[in-house]
Every structure is written in structure tokens, then in C-alpha cells.
Design a protein around this motif. Structure first.
Motif, PDB file in Angstrom:
ATOM      1  N   VAL A 133      -6.883   8.635   4.694  1.00  0.00           N
ATOM      2  CA  VAL A 133      -5.572   7.759   5.291  1.00  0.00           C
ATOM      3  C   VAL A 133      -6.295   7.034   6.489  1.00  0.00           C
ATOM      4  CG1 VAL A 133      -3.532   8.395   6.453  1.00  0.00           C
ATOM      5  CG2 VAL A 133      -3.931   9.717   4.491  1.00  0.00           C
ATOM      6  N   GLU A 134      -5.856   5.796   6.157  1.00  0.00           N
ATOM      7  CA  GLU A 134      -6.219   4.767   7.347  1.00  0.00           C
ATOM      8  C   GLU A 134      -5.514   5.010   8.611  1.00  0.00           C
ATOM      9  OE1 GLU A 134      -5.523   0.082   7.683  1.00  0.00           O
ATOM     10  OE2 GLU A 134      -7.296   0.478   6.071  1.00  0.00           O
ATOM     11  N   SER A 183       0.843  -1.281   0.038  1.00  0.00           N
ATOM     12  CA  SER A 183      -0.169   0.195  -0.128  1.00  0.00           C
ATOM     13  C   SER A 183       0.800   1.266   0.079  1.00  0.00           C
ATOM     14  CB  SER A 183      -0.944   0.078   1.303  1.00  0.00           C
ATOM     15  OG  SER A 183      -1.970  -0.952   1.096  1.00  0.00           O
ATOM     16  N   LEU A 227      -2.274   5.460   1.995  1.00  0.00           N
ATOM     17  CA  LEU A 227      -3.212   4.733   2.879  1.00  0.00           C
ATOM     18  C   LEU A 227      -2.627   5.158   4.150  1.00  0.00           C
ATOM     19  CD1 LEU A 227      -5.765   2.749   3.119  1.00  0.00           C
ATOM     20  CD2 LEU A 227      -3.806   0.945   3.123  1.00  0.00           C
ATOM     21  N   TYR A 228      -1.155   5.240   4.205  1.00  0.00           N
ATOM     22  CA  TYR A 228      -0.525   5.340   5.614  1.00  0.00           C
ATOM     23  C   TYR A 228       0.200   6.531   5.598  1.00  0.00           C
ATOM     24  CZ  TYR A 228      -1.453   0.027   5.509  1.00  0.00           C
ATOM     25  OH  TYR A 228      -2.044  -1.137   5.423  1.00  0.00           O
ATOM     26  N   LYS A 242      -2.772   9.789  -2.802  1.00  0.00           N
ATOM     27  CA  LYS A 242      -3.922   9.047  -2.197  1.00  0.00           C
ATOM     28  C   LYS A 242      -3.195   7.990  -1.301  1.00  0.00           C
ATOM     29  CE  LYS A 242      -7.852   9.398  -5.094  1.00  0.00           C
ATOM     30  NZ  LYS A 242      -7.139  10.469  -5.910  1.00  0.00           N
TER      31      LYS A 242
END
Length: 329
Positions: A116-117, A21, A74-75, A72
Motif C-alpha cells: 500500500v502506497e 487506483s 494502492l490507497y 491489492k
């Protein structure tokens, strides 16, 4: 901690991050960011992204939002910050407050908007009161007066912690904060005017050896106690926390051991081979008398430091000497 936890809305179980990711390291060329980048590479992350300050000014809100819309991630690890030692903080408090607030707000707001997770915000142990009980527990935050020489920087970092807590409450996102102790290692700022104490000592003593001078003068009395953590240990702790910890309260990251400034100066002198005299300018400020972090929460999360101080110093001095032409002066 009870009040913070009671208002938290996150329901999340930490686990291994997906190595493929997109992972954005804000401040990837700095001391901490570069170490985190190296750690992530060694752990098999294949889609790391970073931008230099020339490529992306994190103080420019529109540019930051455009960057997140394009990449974009994710982390995110938010390691970008304007940092410096006592002299720099005391001389330019507006810069340290304004720049860091803008960096944090822009990155965190953009990360919320673009999904963002998992985000780790990095602060500093200077967030704690100047005379906090030692070792300093996480719940000492906002219980007393800050150290005046770096209060502006500390306020910015405290605002970052509270913004992460607010994101957890309002949006339910499992974001966390980590507060490192004094860091050192490859990639540090060795400027005599802008650096923290340990790289400044390395530069000062190594310059003395190179020029053949017989004495070195350090600021203050040498009696304050400080804790030092190698930046590669810090990077390992960051990834460990992202995969094993979740909670609204910031986590202290350190060794749980400290030394006096005089002792660390003696060790640096020995490591670089300086055999002259060390003098102390007691007209200069000492800063906080002691700053030792309680790392119980970190230990409960299953992590402890691995790099011995003297061994870490030797490798840092060697790195400094190998990179004299390119280190931040």
C-alpha cells in the motif's frame, strides 16, 4: 516533534491521488468511513472497495491478509474501529482495547506486506492527556494521564499512531495519522447506551418530542467543553491530508472552537423543537473537562472546516428522522 522527525526515513512529496487506483476504505459503513466513501465518489475515484464486518472480520488476521492479497489496494483509509461513548468505554474497556488493537495491527501489517502506497490512520482526540493544555497541540501526546473513562480505547489509538511512525521509520512508507475531534452527522450511532454525546442528545430530545414528555435528563453537570466537527468536513480533511500533507506526527482535525455540553444540549433542544425542561444528573461522570484541538498544523496544510454547527445539526436531525427505521439503535 524534533525527535520524531529526526528518526523519520520518508522522502515523499504529496500530490493528487490517482482517481482510477484501487482505494480501500476500512469501516466504509461507519460514521466516518461512509462519509469518506461519499467524498471519494464525489471526487471521481472509480475503484473504491469496502467490506462489511459480516463480509470481512478485521480481527481475523488470516482473512485480512487474504483480502489484501486479492484486492491489492494502492490507497487505504483505516476508519474501522470499535467506538462508543463514556458508558460503553467505561463498561467494556477490554473490548475497546483488544478489538481495536487487533483491527489496527492486522490492517497495517497486511498493508505493509502488500505494498500500500498511501495509508491514513484515523484516531481520536481522546489520545491526549485528560488535563492537556488547551487548545491541545499534537506534541501533547504521551505527556500526562489519560481520561480514565476511555483510557483503554485511547491506548489502542496511541498504539496505532506509533505503528504508523514505526512503518515510516522501518519501511520508508509515506503513511500518516489524523486525529479528529468529536464527530457527528449522517450514519452516526444513536444508541442511548453506545453513542457519543451529540447523537445521544439528538436521540434523547427527539424521543421527548415524539412522546410528549416535559423533561429530559442528561448526564453530568453540563459544564465540560467539547468541539464538534461534521463528518462531511472530516471526510474532506482526510482526502486533503492524503494529497497535501506528509509527516510522522499525527494531525489534529477539528474546527478550533468549542461549546459547553449545556450549550450544545440547548441547541439540540431548539433544533428538534423541544420546549420542556432539561435536568442534569450530577451523580454521573462528566469526562474530560475540556477537549479543544489546536488545528494550526491542519491550517498550515491548507484546510479548514466549512460546515456551521447549527446548520450541521439541523441536517443531522433531519437525516435521523428520515432514517429512524434503519439507524443504529
Amino acid at each position: 516533534m524534533t525527535d520524531i522527525a529526526a528518526r523519520d526515513t520518508v522522502n515523499f512529496t504529496p500530490g493528487a491521488l490517482e482517481r482510477s487506483s484501487t482505494f480501500y476504505v476500512a469501516g466504509h459503513r461507519g460514521l466516518v468511513g461512509s462519509a469518506i466513501w461519499r467524498r471519494l465518489q464525489s471526487e471521481g475515484f472509480t475503484d473504491l472497495i469496502g467490506r462489511s464486518s459480516a463480509e470481512l472480520d478485521l480481527k481475523d488476521r488470516d482473512a485480512v491478509f487474504a483480502f489484501f492479497a486479492e484486492t491489492k489496494p494502492l490507497y487505504v483509509v483505516l476508519a474501522a474501529a470499535k467506538v462508543g461513548g463514556i458508558l460503553a468505554n467505561d463498561t467494556y474497556p477490554v473490548d475497546f482495547l483488544s478489538d481495536n488493537l487487533r483491527i489496527q495491527v492486522n490492517v497495517i501489517d497486511a498493508a505493509v506486506k502488500h505494498g500500500v502506497e498511501r495509508l491514513l490512520f484515523l484516531g481520536s482526540s481522546c489520545i491526549y492527556p485528560r488535563l492537556a493544555p488547551q487548545p491541545i497541540k499534537e506534541d501533547s501526546l504521551l505527556t500526562g494521564h489519560l481520561e480514565p473513562t476511555n483510557d483503554a480505547y485511547a491506548i489502542a489509538k496511541i498504539a496505532g499512531i506509533l505503528q504508523i511512525q514505526a512503518v515510516r521509520r522501518q519501511f520508508g512508507l509515506p503513511w500518516i495519522s489524523a486525529m479528529p475531534t468529536n464527530l457527528y452527522g449522517p450514519g452516526d450511532n444513536f444508541s442511548l447506551k453506545g453513542s457519543h454525546v451529540l447523537p445521544a442528545l439528538i436521540r434523547r430530545y427527539d424521543d421527548a418530542v415524539s412522546s410528549g414528555v416535559s423533561s429530559v435528563t442528561n448526564w453530568g453537570t453540563g459544564t465540560p467543553r467539547r468541539e464538534f466537527l461534521h463528518v462531511d468536513d472530516m471526510a474532506a480533511a482526510c482526502l486533503h491530508l492524503m494529497e497535501h500533507y506528509d509527516g510522522p506526527e499525527q494531525v489534529n482535525v477539528g474546527t478550533g472552537q468549542d461549546v459547553t455540553i449545556r450549550e450544545i444540549a440547548e441547541t439540540v433542544a431548539q433544533v428538534v423543537g423541544f420546549s420542556g425542561v432539561t435536568e442534569w444528573d450530577t451523580t454521573k461522570p462528566d469526562g474530560t473537562p475540556q477537549k479543544l484541538l489546536d488545528v494550526s498544523k491542519l491550517a498550515e496544510a491548507g484546510w479548514s472546516a466549512a460546515i456551521d454547527l447549527e446548520a450541521g445539526l439541523r441536517s443531522t436531525v433531519q437525516w435521523y428522522r428520515d432514517n429512524l427505521d434503519s439507524v443504529r439503535q
